[in-house]
Design a protein around this motif. Sequence first.
Motif, PDB file in Angstrom:
ATOM      1  N   LEU A 207       0.683  -1.170   0.178  1.00  0.00           N
ATOM      2  CA  LEU A 207      -0.208   0.012  -0.053  1.00  0.00           C
ATOM      3  C   LEU A 207       0.919   1.290   0.114  1.00  0.00           C
ATOM      4  O   LEU A 207       0.286   2.339  -0.143  1.00  0.00           O
ATOM      5  CB  LEU A 207      -1.318   0.106   1.445  1.00  0.00           C
ATOM      6  CG  LEU A 207      -2.057  -1.235   1.344  1.00  0.00           C
ATOM      7  CD1 LEU A 207      -2.713  -0.878   2.791  1.00  0.00           C
ATOM      8  CD2 LEU A 207      -2.869  -1.013   0.207  1.00  0.00           C
ATOM      9  N   ASN A 208       1.931   0.954   0.277  1.00  0.00           N
ATOM     10  CA  ASN A 208       3.068   2.312   0.525  1.00  0.00           C
ATOM     11  C   ASN A 208       4.078   2.030  -0.510  1.00  0.00           C
ATOM     12  O   ASN A 208       4.966   1.647  -0.245  1.00  0.00           O
ATOM     13  CB  ASN A 208       3.463   2.414   1.778  1.00  0.00           C
ATOM     14  CG  ASN A 208       2.151   2.645   2.792  1.00  0.00           C
ATOM     15  OD1 ASN A 208       1.878   3.599   3.084  1.00  0.00           O
ATOM     16  ND2 ASN A 208       1.955   1.421   3.424  1.00  0.00           N
ATOM     17  N   PHE A 209       4.020   2.581  -1.777  1.00  0.00           N
ATOM     18  CA  PHE A 209       5.114   2.425  -2.666  1.00  0.00           C
ATOM     19  C   PHE A 209       4.702   3.495  -3.498  1.00  0.00           C
ATOM     20  O   PHE A 209       3.731   4.111  -3.887  1.00  0.00           O
ATOM     21  CB  PHE A 209       4.886   1.125  -3.565  1.00  0.00           C
ATOM     22  CG  PHE A 209       3.665   1.006  -4.267  1.00  0.00           C
ATOM     23  CD1 PHE A 209       2.297   0.383  -3.654  1.00  0.00           C
ATOM     24  CD2 PHE A 209       3.289   1.309  -5.242  1.00  0.00           C
ATOM     25  CE1 PHE A 209       1.328   0.159  -4.170  1.00  0.00           C
ATOM     26  CE2 PHE A 209       2.247   1.252  -6.157  1.00  0.00           C
ATOM     27  CZ  PHE A 209       1.057   0.496  -5.374  1.00  0.00           C
ATOM     28  N   GLY A 210       6.036   4.190  -4.065  1.00  0.00           N
ATOM     29  CA  GLY A 210       6.065   5.165  -5.139  1.00  0.00           C
ATOM     30  C   GLY A 210       5.363   6.410  -4.410  1.00  0.00           C
ATOM     31  O   GLY A 210       5.582   6.625  -3.233  1.00  0.00           O
ATOM     32  N   ASN A 211       4.563   7.127  -5.171  1.00  0.00           N
ATOM     33  CA  ASN A 211       3.562   7.927  -4.399  1.00  0.00           C
ATOM     34  C   ASN A 211       2.235   7.688  -3.673  1.00  0.00           C
ATOM     35  O   ASN A 211       1.582   8.460  -3.458  1.00  0.00           O
ATOM     36  CB  ASN A 211       3.350   9.221  -5.520  1.00  0.00           C
ATOM     37  CG  ASN A 211       2.454   8.804  -6.778  1.00  0.00           C
ATOM     38  OD1 ASN A 211       2.252   7.709  -6.590  1.00  0.00           O
ATOM     39  ND2 ASN A 211       1.923   9.613  -7.359  1.00  0.00           N
ATOM     40  N   HIS A 212       2.062   6.377  -3.630  1.00  0.00           N
ATOM     41  CA  HIS A 212       1.080   5.833  -2.919  1.00  0.00           C
ATOM     42  C   HIS A 212       1.273   5.459  -1.548  1.00  0.00           C
ATOM     43  O   HIS A 212       2.249   5.004  -1.059  1.00  0.00           O
ATOM     44  CB  HIS A 212       0.420   4.473  -3.656  1.00  0.00           C
ATOM     45  CG  HIS A 212       0.171   4.424  -4.879  1.00  0.00           C
ATOM     46  ND1 HIS A 212      -0.864   5.548  -5.397  1.00  0.00           N
ATOM     47  CD2 HIS A 212       0.397   3.874  -5.987  1.00  0.00           C
ATOM     48  CE1 HIS A 212      -1.086   5.240  -6.747  1.00  0.00           C
ATOM     49  NE2 HIS A 212      -0.372   4.200  -7.213  1.00  0.00           N
ATOM     50  N   GLN A 213       0.404   6.338  -0.451  1.00  0.00           N
ATOM     51  CA  GLN A 213       0.515   6.322   0.724  1.00  0.00           C
ATOM     52  C   GLN A 213      -0.534   6.085   1.598  1.00  0.00           C
ATOM     53  O   GLN A 213      -1.502   6.602   1.141  1.00  0.00           O
ATOM     54  CB  GLN A 213       1.260   7.562   1.401  1.00  0.00           C
ATOM     55  CG  GLN A 213       2.859   7.808   0.842  1.00  0.00           C
ATOM     56  CD  GLN A 213       3.602   6.788   1.293  1.00  0.00           C
ATOM     57  OE1 GLN A 213       3.586   6.456   2.429  1.00  0.00           O
ATOM     58  NE2 GLN A 213       4.724   6.409   0.747  1.00  0.00           N
ATOM     59  N   VAL A 214      -0.593   5.338   2.642  1.00  0.00           N
ATOM     60  CA  VAL A 214      -1.676   5.197   3.480  1.00  0.00           C
ATOM     61  C   VAL A 214      -1.414   6.647   4.480  1.00  0.00           C
ATOM     62  O   VAL A 214      -0.739   6.780   5.250  1.00  0.00           O
ATOM     63  CB  VAL A 214      -1.781   4.079   4.385  1.00  0.00           C
ATOM     64  CG1 VAL A 214      -2.789   4.196   5.473  1.00  0.00           C
ATOM     65  CG2 VAL A 214      -1.990   2.967   3.598  1.00  0.00           C
TER      66      VAL A 214
END
Length: 436
Positions: A207-214
């Motif tokens: 869920l937390n990779f590149g510009n993807h964040q929780v």
Amino acid sequence: MTIQFAGFSKLDRLQRINYIVENRSLSTDERESFDDYCAPDSAQQVLFNDMIENYIGNFPVPMGIVPHILINGESLMVPFVTEESSVVASAAKAAKYWITRGGFKAVVTSMTKKGQVHFTWNGDSDIISNIFPEIRQRIFQSTNKLTRKMRQRGGGITEIQLLNKTAELPDYYQIDVSFETADAMGANFINSCLESIASVLPNIPELNFGNHQVGIIMSILSNYTPDCIVRCYVECPVKNLTDWNKELKGYAFAAKFKLAVDIANLDISRAVTHNKGIMNGVDAVLMATGNDSRATAASVHAYASREGRYKGLSTVRVTDEMFRYELELPLAIGSVGGISKIHPVVQQTMAIMNYPDAGKLMMIAAASGLANNFAAIASLITSGIQAGHMKMHLSNILNQLQVNRLDRERAINRFNGSHVSYAEVEDYICQLKGEQ
Ligand code: MEV
């Protein structure tokens, strides 16, 4: 006058009282009244000191007993804590009325509580939905240590779901967690589990990779508890509906009663008052047992709106033969935990009821609510509510006027069966004084 509140919490109780006395110019009597309901050297007092911040004293509220309420065939004494004069008398009258008509029947249908981790995730919804079953496993494992003791008591986390709320708010999701908390209300347990789950989410690589964040927003239990339900009813042949009132009985009583309940179902002005009457009994039991009455009230009133419109919470069924009056409430309450072990009076009230478990306490609170509600409706459709209220109202007025015992008896005789107002009682007492 200096208003300097910084550091107030660092003061001890006496310093706080001195500070108030100085800043609010209180008299010596007023100053001493802070001690009226305290036992400064007792162990109990130490507990109260530590129960809330900025503690200065105790605020007494009367406790009474509904001496005999029959629930599922068991005769119970129920302690009520309430400031409202007529609540204990009304519940006791209804409880007595129903003893000879089969008593109250109650059942707890579920005790599940929920809480949510509210978070944002700025990726494709399908991705998070697809990987969630695997993430759910990791979340379960992450709470193992926290839930160990609760699992030993038969509780724990029973379900973890992902709720996609992005249609309502961009990127917004919830982890919706279901809990069983055995005999505890479980607020601390639930909030600890949710915060632990929240701490795991930002570290899940999928869920937390590149510009993807929780992005965690908050983690908190929900006080809306539609899966923590108690049902309670009274039932008897219509022909046995006698003796509440001389004039109205049997089918005529049942039919008018039904009209009153129907009105609470269709009109919000009446529904709120109707439900307040239910909460008179529920709240008095919750107060007496150290439960969180604000949480319960919030849940109950939301439940009253669950069909999209605020309605009365009780329902009545009248046939030619039978009268049945029923109440369904979401009561997330506990018989252990919270202040139940440390509050000295809660220990007594639980003892009076033979230490009910959480489910039984839910039934007692619901039966008390139904008793108060039945008494209110039965009185409203017959003699009116004021007749029953007048005796206690007069007593309160006489106390306010600090009337001596002899004049008190005279006033009770004078106002017996008639309407009571503060002005009339005051005039009467002045007249008595003039004659003396
Ligand atoms: C008063 O505390 C409660 C009532 O108003 C409830 C009702 O009207 O049903 C009597």
